[in-house]
Design a protein around this motif. Structure first.
Motif, PDB file in Angstrom:
ATOM      1  N   VAL A 281       0.828  -1.209   0.000  1.00 43.18           N
ATOM      2  CA  VAL A 281       0.000   0.000   0.000  1.00 43.18           C
ATOM      3  C   VAL A 281       0.859   1.254   0.000  1.00 43.18           C
ATOM      4  CG1 VAL A 281      -1.712   1.313   1.328  1.00 43.18           C
ATOM      5  CG2 VAL A 281      -1.938  -1.173   1.104  1.00 43.18           C
ATOM      6  N   THR A 282       1.997   1.219   0.701  1.00 42.00           N
ATOM      7  CA  THR A 282       2.877   2.389   0.728  1.00 42.00           C
ATOM      8  C   THR A 282       3.825   2.420  -0.465  1.00 42.00           C
ATOM      9  OG1 THR A 282       4.304   1.178   2.269  1.00 42.00           O
ATOM     10  CG2 THR A 282       2.762   2.755   3.215  1.00 42.00           C
ATOM     11  N   THR A 283       3.595   1.534  -1.420  1.00 40.45           N
ATOM     12  CA  THR A 283       4.288   1.579  -2.713  1.00 40.45           C
ATOM     13  C   THR A 283       3.342   2.053  -3.802  1.00 40.45           C
ATOM     14  OG1 THR A 283       5.806  -0.205  -2.103  1.00 40.45           O
ATOM     15  CG2 THR A 283       5.524   0.214  -4.440  1.00 40.45           C
ATOM     16  N   ARG A 284       2.210   1.359  -3.945  1.00 39.40           N
ATOM     17  CA  ARG A 284       1.163   1.740  -4.899  1.00 39.40           C
ATOM     18  C   ARG A 284      -0.164   1.580  -4.169  1.00 39.40           C
ATOM     19  NH1 ARG A 284       2.507   2.417 -10.031  1.00 39.40           N
ATOM     20  NH2 ARG A 284       0.403   1.952 -10.745  1.00 39.40           N
ATOM     21  N   PRO A 285      -0.743   2.666  -3.672  1.00 47.30           N
ATOM     22  CA  PRO A 285      -1.862   2.562  -2.727  1.00 47.30           C
ATOM     23  C   PRO A 285      -3.077   1.792  -3.236  1.00 47.30           C
ATOM     24  CG  PRO A 285      -0.946   4.770  -2.666  1.00 47.30           C
ATOM     25  CD  PRO A 285      -0.269   4.061  -3.802  1.00 47.30           C
ATOM     26  N   VAL A 286      -3.554   2.077  -4.436  1.00 46.78           N
ATOM     27  CA  VAL A 286      -4.801   1.458  -4.888  1.00 46.78           C
ATOM     28  C   VAL A 286      -4.597  -0.025  -5.179  1.00 46.78           C
ATOM     29  CG1 VAL A 286      -6.577   1.453  -6.675  1.00 46.78           C
ATOM     30  CG2 VAL A 286      -5.728   3.620  -5.770  1.00 46.78           C
ATOM     31  N   SER A 287      -3.616  -0.349  -6.020  1.00 53.31           N
ATOM     32  CA  SER A 287      -3.381  -1.763  -6.322  1.00 53.31           C
ATOM     33  C   SER A 287      -2.895  -2.507  -5.090  1.00 53.31           C
ATOM     34  CB  SER A 287      -2.383  -1.908  -7.474  1.00 53.31           C
ATOM     35  OG  SER A 287      -1.171  -1.251  -7.175  1.00 53.31           O
ATOM     36  N   GLY A 288      -2.170  -1.833  -4.208  1.00 53.64           N
ATOM     37  CA  GLY A 288      -1.744  -2.471  -2.972  1.00 53.64           C
ATOM     38  C   GLY A 288      -2.914  -2.867  -2.096  1.00 53.64           C
TER      39      GLY A 288
END
Length: 652
Positions: A281-288
């Motif tokens: 999530v703290t890399t790519r919020p939506v896809s994470g």
């Protein structure tokens, strides 16, 4: 019992609808809904033309010649094989499943890591492809140096770049920080390629281990799916060019394995699964969020029912530990956002480009309309390109998987979890205004392991569904030939295509600290000067789109006399006559702006007058110049040689 049965019927109908949608979006040229009169080079135009290219490649004359050969070979194998090929493949599967899981996982992980290093260092020569990677590498360098951001710069126009945000607290990347922290670990260990090779290695190791747990009666299929993932040209290119999609894929595979361990093990495994999802999530919020929920919560919600009185407390404990594992990442991201962007809930994307960056159908930050038509057309093109980009093959991967979802009598638990991992990013991508095909459908890149596993399951499932041995053999030959060709030839071509986009970096051989100016295009120089004011990226892009560089140049320098503006514009345009170099791949490689150092400090060339002020600010650094040439490469030359060649002698 009735409600549970009704839910199964509902889910069964839903996956058939999804399967039909995948087939239609790939077989039917849905991309034609995009505006045929769109301006040349616009996103609608690019996605429409790309749709025709990929549709023709999969269904038309481009693939026709060798497809006929493959189909002919399949027919011969089926007619004369008598089912012997199926028996041979079954035996091969038994051999693939024979080694211990840890040995298979280690081998696949090492293969993925090695291929990533090869693509990064040989095919791409250590270069980035997109600015997205460059700014996260720059952010990673600041992290590795012990700083949360770059300092507030006295002359930011020399270093401003797209996706870096000037804030009162510092100069920082718009992207959430986890991927930059992962790259920073690589820098501390010797280079960013270590981090991305580690990500692909994680994909291999934990895909094998988790897929085997998801598919305990199909170990060979699980291992082949993981093998396809780490040899996927798209995933390798994403990892080798330092894109954050590969990091999400790695931690998704890890989170899936941890959540499966939490089923039969201690609740601490759920704590670790929450942490892995926190990284996503703290890399790519939506896809994470979407993939993370599928591979953690989705695992526990579909776990085999325990005794009725015990199942609910078991679930609650797992979810409590899961939430606890993700909490530090939520708090850390909120603190980071508040420090640099003013609010815990304000992401860097919004700070950089405004509220129009969000999901949904609306005018995007570049002033283009993104509506249902665009979502439908772009999704069709991306799914069409998936086979060619994911595995280099003309095989319509998404359509084959859709056919499997449509025709399968039922999906077991493992197939449902993999389908959720693969398909949820399509929903997110359809609601997101930004699309491109530089690496293929890269917004689906974090789901590459799931797509590869589903492809193997779909192929074996459809082959088994064939009632006659000759048909089963024919399908096996067809699938093996197309995948073999894809990985051997098509995949190599996709990686080589990306390698052709990069040129070698010029080498600075002068000893001692230096200040090296890189000549950017006139439009990019204007954009950097606007961003340094500071101005939000959506406003910068709007101005660059609506007004000519000359008009903006006049406004920036405050010139009032027409002849003064004309003279300046002629000089700015003439400086680009030898072409220009993209600046964004340089700053992260040398001394960091604002932190000192005794090596190379790269800076943007803004003309002799502006450059003179920067040279004066760094009296201990020797000024040099990267002189571009018509081939798009550059050579480091003495400063006076370079600046005179592009701008003429500097005024006294």
């Amino acid at each position: 019992m009735c409600s549970f049965s009704g839910m199964n019927v509902f889910l069964d109908a839903g996956r058939r609808v999804v399967g039909l949608a995948l087939v239609v979006l790939v077989v039917v040229p849905v991309f034609v809904v995009l505006d045929p009169a769109a301006a040349r080079g616009s996103l609608d135009d690019l996605m429409r033309r790309s749709g025709f290219e990929h549709w023709t490649y999969s269904w038309g004359v481009t693939a026709g010649a060798w497809t006929l050969l493959v189909v002919g070979a399949a027919a011969l194998a089926g007619a004369f094989g008598g089912g012997r090929l199926s028996v041979f493949l079954a035996r091969a599967g038994s051999e693939i499943a024979r080694p211990p899981g840890w040995a298979a996982a280690t081998l696949v992980g090492l293969l993925g890591a090695g291929l990533t290093v090869a693509v990064a260092e040989i095919a791409l020569d250590g270069r980035t492809i997109l600015t997205d990677s460059s700014v996260q590498l720059l952010q990673a360098r600041y992290f590795a140096a012990g700083h949360l951001s770059g300092p507030v710069l006295a002359a930011p126009e020399f270093w401003s770049m797209q996706f870096m945000v000037h804030t009162p607290a510092g100069w920082v990347s718009q992207y959430p920080p986890a991927h930059a922290l992962w790259l920073a670990l690589g820098f501390l260990l010797g280079g960013p390629w270590i981090a991305t090779a580690g990500a692909t290695g994680m994909v291999g190791v934990f895909s094998v281990l988790s897929f085997e747990r998801l598919l305990p009666d199909r170990i060979a299929a699980a291992r082949i799916g993981a093998l396809l993932a780490v040899t996927s040209p798209m995933l390798l290119a994403l990892a080798a060019s330092y894109m954050n999609h590969a990091t999400v894929a790695a931690f998704a595979a890890l989170a899936l394995w941890l959540s499966l361990r939490a089923e039969a093990g201690r609740a601490v495994w759920a704590l670790a699964a929450g942490g892995a999802m926190g990284v996503m999530v703290t890399t790519r919020p939506v896809s994470g969020l979407l993939i993370g929920a599928a591979v953690t919560a989705g695992v526990w919600l579909t776990a085999p029912r325990r005794e009725p009185g015990l199942h609910r407390p078991w679930l609650l404990r797992r979810f409590a530990w899961w939430a606890l594992g993700g909490l530090p990442f939520a708090v850390g991201l909120g603190w980071f956002n508040a420090r640099f962007f003013g609010s815990p809930l304000t992401l860097g994307y919004t700070a950089a480009t405004g509220p129009s960056h969000g999901l949904g159908f609306h005018i995007d930050p570049w002033g283009r309309m993104y509506g249902f038509t665009q979502a439908l057309g772009y999704t069709s093109t991306e799914l069409l390109s998936l086979g060619r980009e994911l595995l280099g093959t003309a095989l319509p991967v998404a359509a084959l998987i859709g056919l499997f979802l449509l025709l399968a009598r039922r999906l077991d638990r493992g197939e449902r979890i993999l389908a959720a991992w693969a398909l949820l990013p399509i929903v997110a991508s359809a609601l997101y205004w930004h699309h491109d095909l530089v690496f293929g459908p890269r917004m689906l890149g974090e789901a590459a392991p799931a797509w590869c596993a589903l492809l193997v399951l779909a192929a074996t499932g459809l082959a088994r569904a064939a009632r006659r041995a000759w048909l089963s053999d024919g399908l096996a030959v067809l699938l093996l030939a197309t995948l073999g060709y894809g990985l051997a030839a098509g995949g190599r071509e996709r990686v080589a295509r990306l390698g052709a986009r990069v040129a070698p970096l010029p080498e600075v051989t002068e000893p001692g600290p230096s200040l090296v100016f890189v000549h950017d295009s006139w439009q990019d120089r204007i954009g950097a000067r606007l961003a340094a004011r500071p101005m939000r990226l959506d406003s910068v892009r709007t101005l660059l789109t609506r007004y000519s560089p000359c008009r903006l140049e006049g406004a920036l320098v405050g010139a009032e006399r027409p002849e003064e503006v004309a003279d300046r514009c002629r000089r700015e345009a003439a400086s680009d006559r030898l072409r220009w170099l993209g600046f964004t791949d340089y700053p992260w490689r040398g001394d960091l702006p604002g932190l000192g150092g005794a090596g190379v400090l790269w800076a943007r060339d803004l003309g002799p007058e502006a450059n003179a002020r920067l040279i004066e600010a760094y009296p201990d650094r020797k000024p040099l110049f990267v002189l571009p040439d018509t081939a798009g490469t550059g050579q480091v030359v003495p400063y006076e040689t370079g600046v005179n060649a592009l701008w003429g002698p500097a005024p006294p």
